[in-house]
Design an enzyme around this catalytic site. Structure first.
Site, PDB file in Angstrom:
ATOM      1  N   CYS A 149       0.820  -1.218   0.000  1.00 39.54           N
ATOM      2  CA  CYS A 149       0.000   0.000   0.000  1.00 39.54           C
ATOM      3  C   CYS A 149       0.852   1.265   0.000  1.00 39.54           C
ATOM      4  O   CYS A 149       0.320   2.366  -0.110  1.00 39.54           O
ATOM      5  CB  CYS A 149      -0.947  -0.010   1.190  1.00 39.54           C
ATOM      6  SG  CYS A 149      -2.024  -1.470   1.179  1.00 39.54           S
ATOM      7  N   CYS A 175     -12.893   0.216   8.545  1.00 41.56           N
ATOM      8  CA  CYS A 175     -12.099  -0.261   7.405  1.00 41.56           C
ATOM      9  C   CYS A 175     -12.140   0.733   6.246  1.00 41.56           C
ATOM     10  O   CYS A 175     -13.177   1.333   5.966  1.00 41.56           O
ATOM     11  CB  CYS A 175     -12.634  -1.602   6.905  1.00 41.56           C
ATOM     12  SG  CYS A 175     -12.729  -2.861   8.187  1.00 41.56           S
ATOM     13  N   SER A 176     -11.009   0.866   5.540  1.00 41.59           N
ATOM     14  CA  SER A 176     -10.956   1.748   4.377  1.00 41.59           C
ATOM     15  C   SER A 176     -11.688   1.102   3.210  1.00 41.59           C
ATOM     16  O   SER A 176     -12.111  -0.048   3.279  1.00 41.59           O
ATOM     17  CB  SER A 176      -9.506   2.055   4.015  1.00 41.59           C
ATOM     18  OG  SER A 176      -8.778   0.852   3.835  1.00 41.59           O
ATOM     19  N   ILE A 187     -12.529  -0.044  -0.880  1.00 42.95           N
ATOM     20  CA  ILE A 187     -11.972  -0.667  -2.084  1.00 42.95           C
ATOM     21  C   ILE A 187     -12.327   0.257  -3.252  1.00 42.95           C
ATOM     22  O   ILE A 187     -13.507   0.453  -3.549  1.00 42.95           O
ATOM     23  CB  ILE A 187     -12.564  -2.074  -2.281  1.00 42.95           C
ATOM     24  CG1 ILE A 187     -12.108  -3.000  -1.155  1.00 42.95           C
ATOM     25  CG2 ILE A 187     -12.187  -2.624  -3.655  1.00 42.95           C
ATOM     26  CD1 ILE A 187     -12.886  -4.310  -1.082  1.00 42.95           C
ATOM     27  N   LYS A 230     -10.257   6.053   4.592  1.00 41.40           N
ATOM     28  CA  LYS A 230     -11.561   5.691   5.143  1.00 41.40           C
ATOM     29  C   LYS A 230     -12.720   6.200   4.291  1.00 41.40           C
ATOM     30  O   LYS A 230     -13.654   5.466   4.013  1.00 41.40           O
ATOM     31  CB  LYS A 230     -11.617   6.257   6.575  1.00 41.40           C
ATOM     32  CG  LYS A 230     -12.927   6.194   7.312  1.00 41.40           C
ATOM     33  CD  LYS A 230     -13.272   4.779   7.706  1.00 41.40           C
ATOM     34  CE  LYS A 230     -14.014   4.089   6.617  1.00 41.40           C
ATOM     35  NZ  LYS A 230     -15.145   3.286   6.938  1.00 41.40           N
ATOM     36  N   HIS A 263      -9.312   4.142  -1.083  1.00 40.92           N
ATOM     37  CA  HIS A 263      -7.958   3.575  -0.977  1.00 40.92           C
ATOM     38  C   HIS A 263      -7.639   2.703  -2.195  1.00 40.92           C
ATOM     39  O   HIS A 263      -7.523   1.484  -2.098  1.00 40.92           O
ATOM     40  CB  HIS A 263      -7.862   2.775   0.330  1.00 40.92           C
ATOM     41  CG  HIS A 263      -6.516   2.185   0.619  1.00 40.92           C
ATOM     42  ND1 HIS A 263      -5.335   2.688   0.116  1.00 40.92           N
ATOM     43  CD2 HIS A 263      -6.155   1.101   1.394  1.00 40.92           C
ATOM     44  CE1 HIS A 263      -4.322   1.955   0.555  1.00 40.92           C
ATOM     45  NE2 HIS A 263      -4.788   0.990   1.317  1.00 40.92           N
TER      46      HIS A 263
END
Lengths: 387, 387
Positions: free
Chosen positions: B85, B208-209, B211, B330, B334
């Site tokens: 990442c 969670c971030s 997709i 977030k 991402h």
């Protein structure tokens, strides 16, 4: 740029190793390299990894710290470089540039690929990812097909024959048979090659390089510090990386790789060396036609004369300019991400006079040429004795 | 090192774009960046691409020349950098190092990922490749599970609460709602977050971030030449990339990321800036706990005080040190390979006073922190006004 030297090399055998995972190969090459250079892991200031498709071949990504951590190196920049089959050539280019510019003193460049765990059709699919998947690959063109078209056009334009391409295979298999680290150690005859099973006309199975596992590593340092580590340093005289369009149909001439020509010109200029002064070379013979074209693009001969040149024996071990004394990708093997650094190691061995029964007579200047895809990436490195 | 400046930025929206392919996103960001910098493609001397897993997400590898060629740049080094990442953070680090050392004057750094074309379970599998697949992943630990363990341990050691993590989500969604390029533009309440569907206990879907698909690009040049291109240059004051072991079980303390601490220390030292002098920051909130830990590892607060810090409102837009004014991973999204350069673009926007209704009051010094895996790679960049 201050002068840069290669102070250590390390290689695994190339081959099919069902019991070895990717990391263990890279660690073996790295540890051999540290020992050869007499460098401890804590002295290494940056780690450059060349790897084409570890995530696709074995499911592991983020490979640079995964490998450097296992080698006992943490807290340093650890980065994976990907440029198709020129991945570790590119990693080496960026490392030499960084040490030359004074960013670091001691850098390890490692190249690795683990290919044989996948069935051959899946390997071909993964390799095809180095081409234009939305265009040429969608139309059915994998790399053997692309290089088949290149070969056919070269035959049409310059009268290159099947015998000339076969001569590359016969020579490189002969050299590979003498290389204890080569994947395929057997001699082949001109008759066998000409009777080979077709892969993508006019290429047969003997025109294609191997699917291999393996790793190779080098450690570089400023030339002025080389004596601290080794008595066998080799100097990087010149180096260049260049790029071109990925898709073959976007090139005006498919019988020459502009990126190789340009990288060669830049590397020769930086080195202050002419093509005729190159004593020994490792060229990217992913297909036999690629070696022929490389001898032209690097100006060892005039355009179109690469075929007659290899047929004349000039590039044999005893010839005027031995090419692929390691056996090349054809016989030594082609673990894609390891190939670029593997070539550097092979040239270093010749310049150090450590090549055993493959040792060439003249070994002052060596050249390594690493190709990505059908010529979208090229890295050319010129090495010389460290006087 | 000579001083380096960012002379242009360009971003696509982050989101789910079923009609866009990977290359078109990278080209859009690159073209916007060229226009912003008033640089022509032929002026660019090297192309650095950050991409984590294009081959796995869309089947296309060899992405650097594939994209640079489409941007009208051939004949230059075009290289893909992969560090999970932190891929484009790493590409930026190597670019700044190279321009700082005098290797090039004008370099484009582009980051891209196209993730939404794969079903979510496959995305999780591809992302897991940034962990230790032979160890932790084989045992069933994907990244939400790993960061769940990190969060649980942080709660145990320091009394961090679910409310503190939820405060990160509430803040970042609030900022994302104001960002026209963000993936998820909606406010969420503390109550909603605390009632979120569990993903990996104690983390819920709101921890969670996202997709996402997207791309971001910057062009850098020597500071002394910046005025040729733009009136809005931003200076790179300090930058560092470091590494650590990949597997979480190889770390002695999972509540801190040594690589981030070390990269922060090096970047602060290079910049001659203290943590307290940072006005605004983009931190790698792949999970809410990661933002909390980053504020500690970067010494904005003492170890263990990251939770109370966010709960106090100090990192809100109107707080003493706004964090993730873009919405962060977030809410902004991402797209893995784009995230590092995207963060740089967001900080540059703040320093240029171009952040619209998200503009912070103090904007002399900004920081971007990009994390790879569960802390095996870290890149920290400190930016300042070009005086």
């Amino acid at each position: 740029m201050r002068p840069v030297a290669i102070v250590g090399i390390g290689k695994t055998p190339f081959g099919a190793f069902p019991d070895r995972d990717l990391r263990s190969l890279a660690v073996e090459a790295g540890e051999k390299c540290l020992a050869d250079a007499r460098v401890s892991p804590s002295q290494v200031e940056a780690f450059h990894l060349g790897n084409f498709a570890g995530p696709s071949f074995v499911g592991q990504n983020h490979l640079a710290p995964y490998i450097s951590g296992a080698l006992g190196m943490t807290g340093i920049p650890a980065t994976r470089f990907e440029a198709a089959c020129a991945s570790s050539g590119s990693a080496f280019f960026h490392a030499v540039s960084a040490v030359g510019a004074g960013l670091y003193d001691i850098v390890m460049v490692n190249g690795v690929e683990k290919m044989t765990s996948q069935p051959t059709p899946r390997v071909a699919e993964i390799l095809a990812g180095a081409g234009d998947t939305a265009g040429e690959v969608k139309a059915g063109a994998t790399f053997p097909a692309l290089f088949g078209m290149i070969a056919r056009r070269h035959m049409h334009e310059y009268g290159t024959t099947r015998e000339m391409m076969a001569a590359v295979a016969v020579k490189n298999h002969g050299n590979g048979a003498k290389n204890p680290l080569a994947h395929m150690r057997k001699n082949v005859t001109m008759e066998q090659v000409l009777a080979g099973k077709p892969v993508a006309e006019p290429l047969t199975v003997f025109d294609c390089s191997l699917i291999s596992d393996g790793a190779a590593a080098v450690i570089i340092a400023p030339l002025e510090r080389a004596a601290e580590f080794t008595g066998k340093a080799v100097r990087v005289l010149g180096i260049a990386q260049t790029s071109d369009q990925v898709a073959l149909d976007q090139k005006d001439d498919i019988t020459t790789f502009h990126a190789v020509r340009r990288a060669g010109e830049k590397a020769y200029k930086m080195a202050g060396v002419s093509p005729q002064e190159v004593d020994v070379a490792e060229l990217h013979d992913c297909f036999t036609i690629a070696e022929i074209i490389a001898t032209e693009d690097l100006a060892f001969v005039e355009k179109g004369q690469g075929g007659p040149y290899v047929l004349s024996g000039a590039t044999c071990l005893s010839g005027e300019r031995p090419v692929n004394t390691s056996g090349g990708l054809k016989a030594k093997g082609h673990p894609v991400g390891a190939t670029g650094v593997g070539q550097i190691c092979d040239v270093v061995q010749q310049l150090r006079r450590d090549a055993g029964e493959r040792q060439v007579r003249k070994h002052s200047v060596g050249l390594a040429q690493n190709l990505g895809g059908s010529g979208a990436t090229a890295v050319v490195t010129i090495l010389g004795e460290a006087k």
